[in-house]
Structure formats: structure tokens, C-alpha cells
Write a protein that holds these residues in place. Structure first.
Motif, PDB file in Angstrom:
ATOM      1  N   PRO A  62       0.799  -1.238   0.000  1.00 41.08           N
ATOM      2  CA  PRO A  62       0.000   0.000   0.000  1.00 41.08           C
ATOM      3  C   PRO A  62       0.822   1.274   0.000  1.00 41.08           C
ATOM      4  CG  PRO A  62      -0.933  -1.601   1.519  1.00 41.08           C
ATOM      5  CD  PRO A  62       0.371  -2.174   1.058  1.00 41.08           C
ATOM      6  N   ALA A  63       1.922   1.323   0.761  1.00 44.18           N
ATOM      7  CA  ALA A  63       2.697   2.563   0.870  1.00 44.18           C
ATOM      8  C   ALA A  63       3.255   2.989  -0.481  1.00 44.18           C
ATOM      9  CB  ALA A  63       3.820   2.401   1.885  1.00 44.18           C
ATOM     10  N   ILE A  64       3.845   2.044  -1.198  1.00 43.85           N
ATOM     11  CA  ILE A  64       4.458   2.393  -2.483  1.00 43.85           C
ATOM     12  C   ILE A  64       3.398   2.528  -3.571  1.00 43.85           C
ATOM     13  CG2 ILE A  64       6.068   1.587  -4.259  1.00 43.85           C
ATOM     14  CD1 ILE A  64       7.837   0.529  -2.007  1.00 43.85           C
ATOM     15  N   GLN A  65       2.320   1.754  -3.495  1.00 43.76           N
ATOM     16  CA  GLN A  65       1.211   1.963  -4.426  1.00 43.76           C
ATOM     17  C   GLN A  65       0.674   3.388  -4.327  1.00 43.76           C
ATOM     18  OE1 GLN A  65      -1.998  -0.865  -4.356  1.00 43.76           O
ATOM     19  NE2 GLN A  65      -0.642  -2.630  -4.243  1.00 43.76           N
ATOM     20  N   LYS A  66       0.463   3.844  -3.096  1.00 43.13           N
ATOM     21  CA  LYS A  66      -0.063   5.190  -2.892  1.00 43.13           C
ATOM     22  C   LYS A  66       0.940   6.249  -3.334  1.00 43.13           C
ATOM     23  CE  LYS A  66      -3.082   3.829   0.928  1.00 43.13           C
ATOM     24  NZ  LYS A  66      -3.294   3.896   2.395  1.00 43.13           N
ATOM     25  N   ALA A  67       2.224   5.978  -3.148  1.00 44.17           N
ATOM     26  CA  ALA A  67       3.243   6.930  -3.595  1.00 44.17           C
ATOM     27  C   ALA A  67       3.197   7.106  -5.105  1.00 44.17           C
ATOM     28  CB  ALA A  67       4.632   6.451  -3.157  1.00 44.17           C
TER      29      ALA A  67
END
Length: 263
Positions: A62-67
């Protein structure tokens, strides 16, 4: 020798390990992303891994997807990624830069055009997570012919029969994914990573850097004690997502880098 080769040779001469930091190009916007990138070498980063924003990042949590989505929402494009690299290279011609992402944007752009632009901008390596060794003719071999290292992923499920194929055309370093699953989904464990690094080293002279699941200085130090380097991404990206000042983000990176070098 590529910049990547030179950097790892210099680290070996000093008897220390490599710290590789991941940031998403254009997150949360071009100016902030470039400011963070420019500060990474002084914060102790040995290799910069830069994500190419993509709408379907299947290996990322999720963190890198959102980034990536924040960057896309801010209007970031491949052209802007190359702009960032060129701007960075105006002040730093030594720190290796590796682009990480997926094949679709490269294929859509055209491999020949992409490689020409990447080389001209100052890119040193590629990590393309959805191109297996069976597709080396697509990008891996053309990239190496253009002077760009192609860094392959090995995982806990890469068995002894598969490993030689994975290592065959890898260059720069080998990226060992310490967990099964997506980025940021679990914690790396040096006790389980160490034997896997040793197994990979038996098949290659390349450095082995370990990523996925490293979030703290203590974890980075422990992983660096059994590998040639540690890669941290989600923990840094979360600091950016929280809107922390660039100086605070770089201070966090410095703690990770210092711990890795101590490993």
C-alpha cells in the motif's frame, strides 16, 4: 565499470556495506521529490533506487502503491522522471541511480527510445519486476548493450534449479527479496536471510543486497551483517506521505544508512 560496479568496489575497499534507498519519482510532487533525491547522497545513500510511477504496481504494498498514485495525480510522467535524473546529475555524477518498475511503460515508450533516453539522462541500472529471465531479449540484453545494468530479483521461492537462470544475465548486484509477498508486508529476519544470501553467493560474484521488510536502523544493521547491502523503501515513502519536512526525511535516512554501514 558502471557507476554501480565502482560504488560496490569502493565499499569493499572500505570494508563496509551498501545502503540503497527507494523513493518514488514525483512523490508527492516534482519539487519535493527532487529535493529529497538531491539530499540522499549526503545522508549516506550509496545507491538511489527510483520508482517509476505506474497504475498497476503488482509487487508493491500500500505505501508504495499510494506513492505512485500521488505522483501520477501530480502529473508525473516518464519525461519528468528523466528530467529529475538530469537535474540530479548536474550536481552529482557519481551516485548510481537505478530505476525500478514495470515493463508496460517501457514497452509503450519503445525499448530503444527508453534506453537511449535513460542512458543520456544518467541512469545506471534497471529493476523490472515483471520480466522473467525467459524474456531477456526484450530488455535485459539491450539494456546491458547500452551500458545499463539489469538487476534481477531472487526470492525465497527461487530454488536451486531456478537460481542459475535468474543469475545468468544479471549485472550490477542481485536484489534478494527477503519475504514472500508485497513490499512493506512483513519484517526481514537476518537468521533466515543469511543462509539464502550464502546460497546465492555460491552462484555469483555479484554483491547481494536485501530488500523488503527493512524498516528500522536495527533491522538494516542486522541484514547488512549477512549481506552486501540493505534496501529500504516503504519506511522512507511513509515519511514522505506523512508530509514530513525534507530535512526530517533525510535525517531518518541517515540513521538507516549509518546502521547499514556499521553492519
Amino acid at each position: 565499470m558502471t557507476r554501480i560496479d565502482k560504488r560496490f568496489a569502493a565499499l569493499r575497499d572500505k570494508g563496509t556495506k551498501a545502503f540503497v534507498s527507494f523513493v518514488m519519482a514525483g512523490d508527492p510532487d516534482y519539487e519535493t521529490s527532487l529535493a529529497v533525491m538531491r539530499g540522499l547522497p549526503a545522508a549516506g545513500v550509496d545507491v538511489i533506487e527510483m520508482g517509476m510511477p505506474f497504475t498497476d504496481p503488482m509487487a508493491d504494498g500500500p505505501a508504495i502503491q499510494k506513492a505512485g498514485q500521488r505522483a501520477l495525480d501530480a502529473g508525473h510522467t516518464m519525461d519528468r522522471t528523466f528530467d529529475m535524473v538530469r537535474a540530479f546529475r548536474e550536481g552529482d555524477d557519481e551516485t548510481p541511480i537505478v530505476l525500478m518498475g514495470y515493463y508496460n511503460p517501457i514497452y509503450s515508450r519503445g525499448v530503444e527510445r527508453f534506453l537511449a533516453e535513460a542512458t543520456a539522462a544518467g541512469i545506471d541500472g534497471l529493476i523490472i519486476v515483471d520480466l522473467p529471465p525467459e524474456e531477456d531479449d526484450e530488455l535485459c540484453l539491450p539494456a546491458q548493450a547500452a551500458g545499463i545494468d539489469f538487476i534481477r530479483l531472487a526470492t525465497p521461492t527461487t530454488d536451486d534449479r531456478r537460481l542459475p537462470r535468474v543469475l545468468q544475465n544479471t549485472s550490477g548486484f542481485v536484489y534478494y527479496v527477503s519475504i514472500t509477498g508485497i513490499t512493506g508486508s512483513a519484517t526481514a529476519n537476518a537468521a533466515s536471510v543469511g543462509p539464502e544470501v550464502a546460497r546465492i553467493k555460491a552462484g555469483t560474484s555479484l554483491p547481494i543486497c536485501v530488500g523488503f521488510g527493512i524498516r528500522t536502523p536495527e533491522a538494516a544493521r542486522d541484514i547488512a551483517s549477512v549481506a552486501d547491502g540493505a534496501v529500504v523503501g516503504s519506511a522512507i515513502v511513509e515519511k514522505i506521505a506523512a508530509g514530513e519536512p525534507v530535512d526530517a526525511i533525510l535525517a531518518f535516512v541517515r540513521g538507516l544508512a549509518d546502521a547499514t554501514h556499521a553492519g
